[in-house]
Write an enzyme that holds these catalytic residues in place. Structure first.
Site, mmCIF file in Angstrom:
data_model
loop_
_atom_site.group_PDB
_atom_site.id
_atom_site.type_symbol
_atom_site.label_atom_id
_atom_site.label_comp_id
_atom_site.label_asym_id
_atom_site.label_seq_id
_atom_site.Cartn_x
_atom_site.Cartn_y
_atom_site.Cartn_z
ATOM 1 N N PRO A 1 0.790 -1.229 0.000
ATOM 2 C CA PRO A 1 0.000 0.000 0.000
ATOM 3 C C PRO A 1 0.824 1.281 0.000
ATOM 4 C CG PRO A 1 -0.160 -1.146 2.116
ATOM 5 C CD PRO A 1 0.522 -2.082 1.152
ATOM 6 N N ASN A 2 0.343 2.201 -0.797
ATOM 7 C CA ASN A 2 0.855 3.572 -0.929
ATOM 8 C C ASN A 2 2.155 3.674 -1.715
ATOM 9 O OD1 ASN A 2 -1.264 4.880 0.599
ATOM 10 N ND2 ASN A 2 -0.386 3.847 2.381
ATOM 11 N N TYR B 1 11.465 8.502 1.359
ATOM 12 C CA TYR B 1 11.403 7.364 0.441
ATOM 13 C C TYR B 1 12.176 7.560 -0.863
ATOM 14 C CZ TYR B 1 7.784 5.906 3.698
ATOM 15 O OH TYR B 1 7.112 5.547 4.836
ATOM 16 N N HIS C 1 3.873 -4.595 9.129
ATOM 17 C CA HIS C 1 3.767 -4.461 10.583
ATOM 18 C C HIS C 1 2.446 -4.987 11.137
ATOM 19 C CE1 HIS C 1 7.116 -1.952 9.543
ATOM 20 N NE2 HIS C 1 6.355 -1.057 8.939
ATOM 21 N N ASP D 1 1.494 -15.856 6.774
ATOM 22 C CA ASP D 1 1.025 -17.217 6.487
ATOM 23 C C ASP D 1 1.224 -17.557 5.011
ATOM 24 O OD1 ASP D 1 0.321 -17.553 9.118
ATOM 25 O OD2 ASP D 1 -1.828 -17.291 8.806
ATOM 26 N N SER E 1 13.126 2.776 3.440
ATOM 27 C CA SER E 1 13.626 3.394 4.664
ATOM 28 C C SER E 1 14.125 2.290 5.600
ATOM 29 C CB SER E 1 12.498 4.199 5.337
ATOM 30 O OG SER E 1 11.474 3.312 5.776
ATOM 31 N N ARG F 1 12.915 4.124 12.862
ATOM 32 C CA ARG F 1 11.737 5.007 12.820
ATOM 33 C C ARG F 1 10.831 4.743 14.032
ATOM 34 N NH1 ARG F 1 9.241 4.842 6.989
ATOM 35 N NH2 ARG F 1 8.215 6.724 7.792
ATOM 36 N N ARG G 1 6.852 0.590 13.726
ATOM 37 C CA ARG G 1 7.469 0.019 12.513
ATOM 38 C C ARG G 1 8.557 -1.002 12.851
ATOM 39 N NH1 ARG G 1 5.477 3.456 8.442
ATOM 40 N NH2 ARG G 1 5.202 5.580 9.210
HETATM 41 O O1 CA2 Z 1 10.435 1.936 3.932
HETATM 42 C C1 CA2 Z 1 9.613 1.228 3.337
HETATM 43 O O2 CA2 Z 1 9.801 0.769 2.215
HETATM 44 C C2 CA2 Z 1 8.253 0.965 3.990
HETATM 45 O O3 CA2 Z 1 7.851 -0.363 3.665
HETATM 46 C C3 CA2 Z 1 7.303 1.989 3.416
HETATM 47 C C4 CA2 Z 1 5.914 1.942 4.046
HETATM 48 C C5 CA2 Z 1 6.026 2.016 5.573
HETATM 49 O O4 CA2 Z 1 4.736 1.867 6.137
HETATM 50 C C6 CA2 Z 1 6.949 0.944 6.123
HETATM 51 O O5 CA2 Z 1 7.045 1.123 7.519
HETATM 52 C C7 CA2 Z 1 8.326 1.061 5.516
HETATM 53 C C8 CA2 Z 1 5.063 3.124 3.576
HETATM 54 C C9 CA2 Z 1 4.991 3.259 2.089
HETATM 55 C C10 CA2 Z 1 4.380 4.594 1.806
HETATM 56 O O6 CA2 Z 1 4.837 4.998 0.543
HETATM 57 C C11 CA2 Z 1 4.754 6.318 0.253
HETATM 58 C C12 CA2 Z 1 5.532 6.743 -0.786
HETATM 59 C C13 CA2 Z 1 5.531 8.066 -1.130
HETATM 60 C C14 CA2 Z 1 4.738 8.953 -0.437
HETATM 61 C C15 CA2 Z 1 3.960 8.514 0.599
HETATM 62 C C16 CA2 Z 1 3.949 7.191 0.948
#
Ligand code: CA2
Length: 149
Positions: free
Chosen positions: A11-12, A24, A82, A89, A104, A109, A113
């Site tokens: 997601p995202n 990121y 998380h 599974d 990241s 953080r 996380r």
């Molecule tokens: O660091 C990573 O790759 C994460 O998997 C990114 C997730 C975060 O919830 C994990 O703790 C670490 C969040 C992805 C959100 O992606 C965005 C990218 C650009 C702008 C906003 C969100």
């Protein structure tokens, strides 16, 4: 026949390169996909990169990777890392090594996380190196194939 590596993003991550570049990075998911496909050609690996904001899609794709006998899955499950026991599974249920990637470094953080449901069932974890982490993971997948030979 080229080995298959599926690169699954949660997601995202479709927003990469458009917001929070300080966390990121500036690369978009399309940039990452293009670089990985290119890297894969040199390694004789077919790279299939996908992204979904839906947990069930990620689970279906993990099953697909198992069914297709993929060499490896590179998984950035985003925040589902998380929270999702269902993803854990699904990883356990397939006979394909899963390499967990984060742009990241979640350990540096917020506390929420720090726990990953993916890490205990992953072949390995690469985090904190931005988009380059995906390239490191693809290299690790290629080396797994070499150690099988
Ligand atoms: O660091 C990573 O790759 C994460 O998997 C990114 C997730 C975060 O919830 C994990 O703790 C670490 C969040 C992805 C959100 O992606 C965005 C990218 C650009 C702008 C906003 C969100």
């Amino acid at each position: 026949m080229a080995a298959l590596v599926m690169v699954l993003n949660g997601p995202n991550l479709n927003l990469l390169g458009t917001r929070e570049p300080e966390v990121y990075g500036a690369a978009t998911l399309d940039d990452i996909a293009a670089a990985l496909v290119n890297q894969g050609k040199a390694l004789e690996i077919e790279v299939d990169l996908r992204q979904s904001n839906h947990e069930g899609h990620l689970i279906d794709w993990l099953h697909e990777a198992g069914g297709r006998g993929a060499l490896a899955v590179i998984l950035n499950a985003g925040a589902y890392t998380h929270t999702s026991i269902a993803l854990r599974d699904a990883i356990k249920a397939i006979a394909v090594p899963v390499i967990e990637v984060h742009l990241s470094n979640p350990a540096a953080r917020e506390q929420f996380r720090h726990r990953s449901h993916v890490s205990p069932v992953a072949a390995g974890v690469i985090q904190g190196f931005g988009a380059h982490g995906y390239a490191l993971a693809l290299d690790a997948a290629a080396r797994m194939r070499q150690s099988d030979r």
